[in-house]
Design an enzyme around this catalytic site. Structure first.
Site, PDB file in Angstrom:
ATOM      1  N   ASP A  61       0.825  -1.213   0.000  1.00 37.74           N
ATOM      2  CA  ASP A  61       0.000   0.000   0.000  1.00 37.74           C
ATOM      3  C   ASP A  61       0.861   1.266   0.000  1.00 37.74           C
ATOM      4  O   ASP A  61       0.562   2.237   0.676  1.00 37.74           O
ATOM      5  CB  ASP A  61      -0.932  -0.001   1.226  1.00 37.74           C
ATOM      6  N   TYR A  62       1.924   1.250  -0.775  1.00 35.79           N
ATOM      7  CA  TYR A  62       2.790   2.421  -0.884  1.00 35.79           C
ATOM      8  C   TYR A  62       2.297   3.383  -1.966  1.00 35.79           C
ATOM      9  O   TYR A  62       3.090   4.103  -2.577  1.00 35.79           O
ATOM     10  CB  TYR A  62       4.224   1.997  -1.209  1.00 35.79           C
TER      11      TYR A  62
END
Length: 814
Positions: free
Chosen positions: A485-486
C-alpha cells in the site's frame, strides 16, 4: 529493631531483585533469538544488587554503581550520543544507583562500618539525582536529527511566487504545487508577535469519521473552503465573516461513513481563460477560431469547482455560491458514469473523491478514491478531464489503455476494472501543456498474485499527460510490484532547477510513502537526481508476484533499515520487549514479503514516509521542506475462514482485511510496546530541509510533542518534543518561515527556514491535519490561515472541531 530507612532499603531491594529477575529472563529469551547479551548480564547484576540491598550489605552500592557504568559504556557503544536512545538504556540504572546511594549509610561492610557516611552518601545521591534531572530536562529540548550548519540558503530566483499576486488560487497555491508564498510582511524578526486576526466556525464538526484536511483558497477578497460533508463556504478574507455557503447534500454511503473529507476546491476565471485563448489563437484564421470556441456564458465568470464524497463534480458562482447551471446537468456532473459498480455483496468498490481537483487552462482534472484490501474486482482508477465551462468530458486515461488511447468511452461502457487509481491532486506545467499525477497499486494491496501486467507497469507511478487531450507522454514507477500500500498520493511539485552553468532544468519532485524523493525531468520523466535499483528479498508466498529490485533515490528521508539496537521503549523493559518482538519478525529490509508463518516488519510504514499532505519548495532558494511519518507496522497473511473463526471484523484500514477473491486475508497493526509507544527509536515524525541542487539535508528536526497524543486514552499533557507522526503539509514564505500545524499536538508553528528552529507557536483549540496557506488581504495585511478539526484519526468524537483561524501581525498603532 530496624529503622524505617533500613526497611525502606530492604523494600527497594525486593523490588530491584524482582525487576532484575524479569530483565534477566527476558535477556535469556533474547539470546535464544540471537540478540544482545546485555539484558541477561544487567538483569543478573540488578537482581544481585537487590538481594544485597535486602541484606543491607555494602556490596549493593558498588554493584549498583558498576551496573550504571556498565550500562553507560554499553549504551554509548550501541547508540553513541543519541539522546532519546540513551534514555531507556540508562534511566532505570541511574535510579537504582541513586536510591542505593541514598541508603548507603544503612549498608554495612563485614567490619559493620557503613558503606558510606551520611555526607558522602548524600553527595553521591545528589550527583546521581542531578544526572536524572539532566535527563528529564533534556526531554523538553528538541534534539535535531541533522543540525543546521548556520549558513543561509542562497537566493537564486528573487521573483519566485509573484505570479499568484496576493492570492492563493489553487490547492498548492499554483498548479506547480510548491506551496510557496512570496510574502515577507511576517518574517523571522516579527513572527513572535503573530496573533489571531479572526476565527470562523463552519458548523460541521469533524465527528463520526469526518476529518478536516482542507487547504482553503483565497481569491480577491474571499476565502473558499469545503467541509468533510462537501459543503462549500465563502468567507471574507479580512474579517472571517461568512458570505455564502452551498450544501450539495452529499449522500454518505457505507464506504464513506468512516471516510468523510474534502481536501480542497478548485477555481477558474473564465475571463482570464478567454484572454489566454484569444492570445493563443490570435494568428489562427477567424473562421476556425469561431468554429472551435464555445460561446462564453454571461454568468458564473468566476467558478469554484468541487468534487464530492458521493462522486459528483460541481461548479458554483464564486460571487454568489449558486450553481452554474450551464455546467453539466444544472451544475453537476456525475463522476459515477463509466465506473463499474461495487462487486456483488460488497461495498468495497464504491468510488468517491476526497481531494481537490486540478483546474487549469479550461480543464478540470480528477481521479478518485477506492476502498483498499476488501476484495478483487473493484472499479478501475480512471483519470478524467472535463471542460470547465460545459462540464463535458474531454478525455479519460486508465492504466489498461495507457499511452495507446485516452478517448472517453461511449455511454454505457465501463472503464477497466482493477487499474491503479489516482486519489490526490495533480500538478500542471502551462509551458509544456503537461499535467502530472501519481498512482497507487491494484487492490488488494497486500496480495499481488492477481495483479495484471498493466497494473504492474503503472504501480505507484508518476504519469505525465497532455492536459487538453489526456494523451500520455511518459510515466515513471516509484516502486516495482508494490506489496504494501505504498500508493503515491502527494501532489507533484514542479520546480525549475538552476544548473551550475546558468541553465535551468524543469523538474518534478515526487514524494512517496517509502520516504523516497524522486526528482525527474518533467519533459521526459528521466531522473535528474540519481536512482539506484537495489535487490530486495523475493522469498514470498506461493502465488505472490514480487520484484527482485526496487528504485531508491539519492534523496530520501527516514529510510535507514532497522537493526536490533534501533528498538526503543519508554523503559528498559519495554525496550527489551521490542527487541524480542523484532527478532521474532521476518525482516530482511524494505519489501520483505509477508508470510502466514510469522509477522513481517513493514518499514517504511504504509502511512509514510510522505503521505497526501506533500511538501513545499522555497522556490527562491530551491530548498525542499517536507514533513514525514516514521511509524513501522507489521503484517501477516491469514486464511479468511480462520479470521472469521477468531472474530476479526474486516475493514479497509483496520487490523484485518479479507482480500476476498485471493487465497489470504491480511492482519496488520502498528509496531508498539505494551505501553502503547512505538517500538523503534524517535523521532516518529520530522520536518526536513533539503537543498535540491546538492541533495544535502540542511537540517532535520523532530516535529511535535507528546502533549496531546493519547496513549491508552490518556494525553500526557507535557511539551516533550519527541517528534510525532505528522499529517498535512507545510507552507513556506519569503519571510524565511515554514508554517505547519499537522502535528499530533494542538499547535501551529513557524520554523526558521535556515535552522528549523521554532520561532513562534500558537495553541489551537483542537489538532489540525491540513496545510496552512497565506495571502495578503485588501487591508494590506499578510494572513496565515489554518483549518483545525481535530488530530488525525483519533477514533473518537472527543476533541473535534470546525475551526478556521487566521493569524496576522497586530495592526499599526495597536
Amino acid at each position: 529493631m530496624q529503622s524505617v530507612s533500613s526497611k525502606l532499603a530492604q523494600g527497594a531491594g525486593i523490588l530491584f531483585a524482582l525487576l532484575g529477575v524479569l530483565l534477566a529472563a527476558g535477556g535469556v529469551w533474547l539470546i535464544t533469538l540471537g540478540g544482545s547479551w546485555f539484558y541477561l548480564l544487567a538483569g543478573a547484576v540488578l537482581a544481585a544488587t537487590g538481594v544485597a540491598l535486602v541484606r543491607l550489605r555494602a556490596s549493593a552500592l558498588w554493584m549498583a554503581l558498576g551496573l550504571l557504568l556498565f550500562a553507560a559504556v554499553w549504551a554509548l557503544w550501541e547508540v553513541g550520543l543519541d539522546f532519546w536512545q540513551l534514555v531507556p538504556r540508562l534511566i532505570a540504572f541511574l535510579v537504582v544507583a541513586m536510591v542505593t546511594a541514598a541508603f548507603a549509610p544503612r549498608l554495612h561492610r563485614r567490619d559493620l562500618a557503613p558503606a558510606l557516611r551520611c555526607r558522602p552518601a548524600g553527595a553521591l545521591a545528589g550527583v546521581l539525582a542531578l544526572g536524572l534531572v539532566g535527563f528529564f530536562a533534556g526531554m523538553f529540548v528538541p534534539h535535531p536529527t541533522v543540525e543546521a550548519d548556520g549558513s543561509r540558503a542562497k537566493v537564486t530566483n528573487a521573483a519566485a511566487g509573484q505570479a499568484a499576486g496576493n492570492d492563493w488560487p489553487a490547492y498548492g497555491r499554483t498548479s506547480s504545487g510548491d506551496r510557496y508564498a512570496q510574502f515577507d510582511q511576517i518574517n523571522t524578526t516579527n513572527v513572535k508577535d503573530l496573533q489571531v486576526a479572526w476565527t470562523y466556525r463552519t458548523g460541521d464538526l469533524a465527528i463520526d469519521g469526518a476529518e478536516y484536511q482542507v487547504t482553503p483558497l483565497k481569491i480577491d477578497d474571499t476565502v473558499y473552503l469545503c467541509t468533510p460533508l462537501s459543503k462549500v463556504v465563502a468567507v471574507d478574507a479580512t474579517t472571517g465573516k461568512e458570505k455564502w455557503r452551498f450544501d450539495p447534500k452529499a449522500v454518505v454511503s457505507e464506504s464513506t461513513q468512516g471516510w468523510k473529507r474534502c481536501r480542497g476546491v478548485g477555481y477558474a476565471d473564465l475571463d482570464a481563460l478567454d484572454t489566454a485563448t484569444a492570445a493563443s489563437t490570435a494568428t489562427a484564421p477567424a473562421q476556425a477560431v469561431a468554429a472551435n470556441t464555445p460561446a462564453a456564458p454571461a454568468i458564473c465568470r468566476k467558478r469554484i469547482i468541487e468534487t464530492t464524497i458521493d462522486a459528483r463534480l460541481l461548479a458554483l458562482d464564486a460571487e454568489t455560491g449558486k450553481l452554474c447551471e450551464d455546467f453539466g446537468d444544472k451544475g453537476y456532473v456525475d463522476l459515477g458514469i463509466g465506473i463499474a459498480p461495487a462487486p456483488k455483496d460488497s461495498d468495497a468498490g464504491t468510488y468517491n473523491v476526497t481531494s481537490a481537483p486540478l483546474v487549469a487552462d479550461g480543464v478540470v482534472m480528477v481521479g478518485g478514491r477506492l476502498n483498499d484490501n476488501l476484495t478483487v474486482g473493484e472499479p478501475g482508477g480512471v483519470v478524467r478531464g472535463y471542460d470547465v465551462v460545459t462540464g463535458k468530458i474531454l478525455w479519460a486515461w486508465d492504466a489498461k489503455r495507457g499511452a495507446t488511447d485516452s478517448t472517453p468511452l461511449p455511454e454505457g461502457q465501463l472503464y477497466p476494472l482493477e487499474t491503479p487509481n489516482f486519489w490526490g491532486t495533480a500538478a500542471y506545467d502551462p509551458k509544456l501543456g503537461l499535467a502530472y499525477f501519481p498512482l497507487g497499486n491494484q487492490t488488494p494491496d497486500f496480495w499481488t498474485g492477481n495483479r495484471h501486467d498493466y497494473s504492474d507497469e503503472y504501480t505507484d507511478a508518476v504519469v505525465a499527460v497532455e492536459l487538453k487531450t489526456g494523451k500520455e507522454r511518459w510515466h515513471f514507477r516509484t516502486a516495482n510490484i508494490d506489496q504494501f500500500d505504498y500508493d503515491v498520493s502527494s501532489q507533484p511539485i514542479l520546480y525549475d532547477m538552476p544548473g551550475k552553468n546558468g541553465e535551468t532544468t524543469p523538474v518534478l519532485v515526487q514524494l512517496t510513502k517509502r520516504g523516497q524523493v524522486f526528482v525527474l525531468d518533467r519533459r521526459t520523466g528521466q531522473p535528474v537526481v540519481p536512482v539506484e535499483y537495489r535487490k530486495v528479498s523475493t522469498d514470498a508466498m506461493p502465488g505472490m508476484k514480487v520484484a527482485p529490485t526496487q528504485p531508491h533515490s539519492a534523496i530520501a528521508v527516514g529510510v535507514e533499515p532497522f537493526k536490533e539496537s534501533d528498538m526503543w521503549g519508554a523503559s528498559i523493559f519495554d525496550q527489551l520487549y521490542c527487541r524480542i518482538q523484532f527478532k521474532q519478525m521476518r525482516w530482511e529490509g524494505e519489501f520483505t514479503p509477508l508470510s502466514d508463518k510469522q509477522r513481517t516488519l513493514i518499514y517504511p510504514g504504509y502511512y509514510g514516509g510522505f503521505n497526501w499532505g506533500g511538501g513545499a519548495v522555497d522556490a527562491s532558494t530551491g530548498t525542499l521542506i517536507v514533513n514525514d511519518i516514521r511509524m513501522a507496522q507489521w503484517g501477516r497473511f491469514i486464511k479468511q475462514e480462520e479470521a472469521k473463526r477468531i472474530g476479526y471484523k474486516p475493514s479497509t484500514e483496520g487490523e484485518y482485511s479479507t482480500q476476498t477473491g485471493t487465497p489470504w486475508g491480511v492482519e496488520r497493526s502498528m509496531f508498539v510496546s505494551p505501553l502503547g509507544v512505538p517500538c523503534f527509536k524517535p523521532p516518529f515524525g520530522t520536518m526536513t530541509a533539503i537543498d535540491l541542487s546538492t541533495g544535502k539535508t540542511r537540517w532535520q528536526v523532530p516535529m511535535g510533542t507528546i502533549k496531546d497524543a493519547p496513549v491508552h486514552g490518556i494525553a500526557p499533557g507535557v511539551d516533550i518534543p519527541l517528534g510525532m507522526p505528522t499529517m498535512g503539509g507545510p507552507l513556506v514564505t519569503k519571510g524565511g518561515l515554514t508554517f505547519f500545524h499537522g502535528s499530533l499536538d494542538y499547535y501551529v508553528r513557524a520554523l526558521d527556514n535556515d535552522t528549523g528552529k521554532v520561532l513562534w507557536q500558537g495553541r489551537l483549540p483542537v489538532g489540525g491535519q491540513g496545510a496552512p496557506m497565506s495571502y495578503v488581504g485588501k487591508d494590506g495585511r499578510q494572513y496565515v490561515v489554518v483549518v483545525a478539526g481535530g488530530a488525525t484519526r483519533t477514533g473518537t468524537n472527543d476533541n473535534r472541531g470546525d475551526y478556521v483561524i487566521a493569524y496576522a501581525l497586530p495592526k499599526a498603532g495597536k
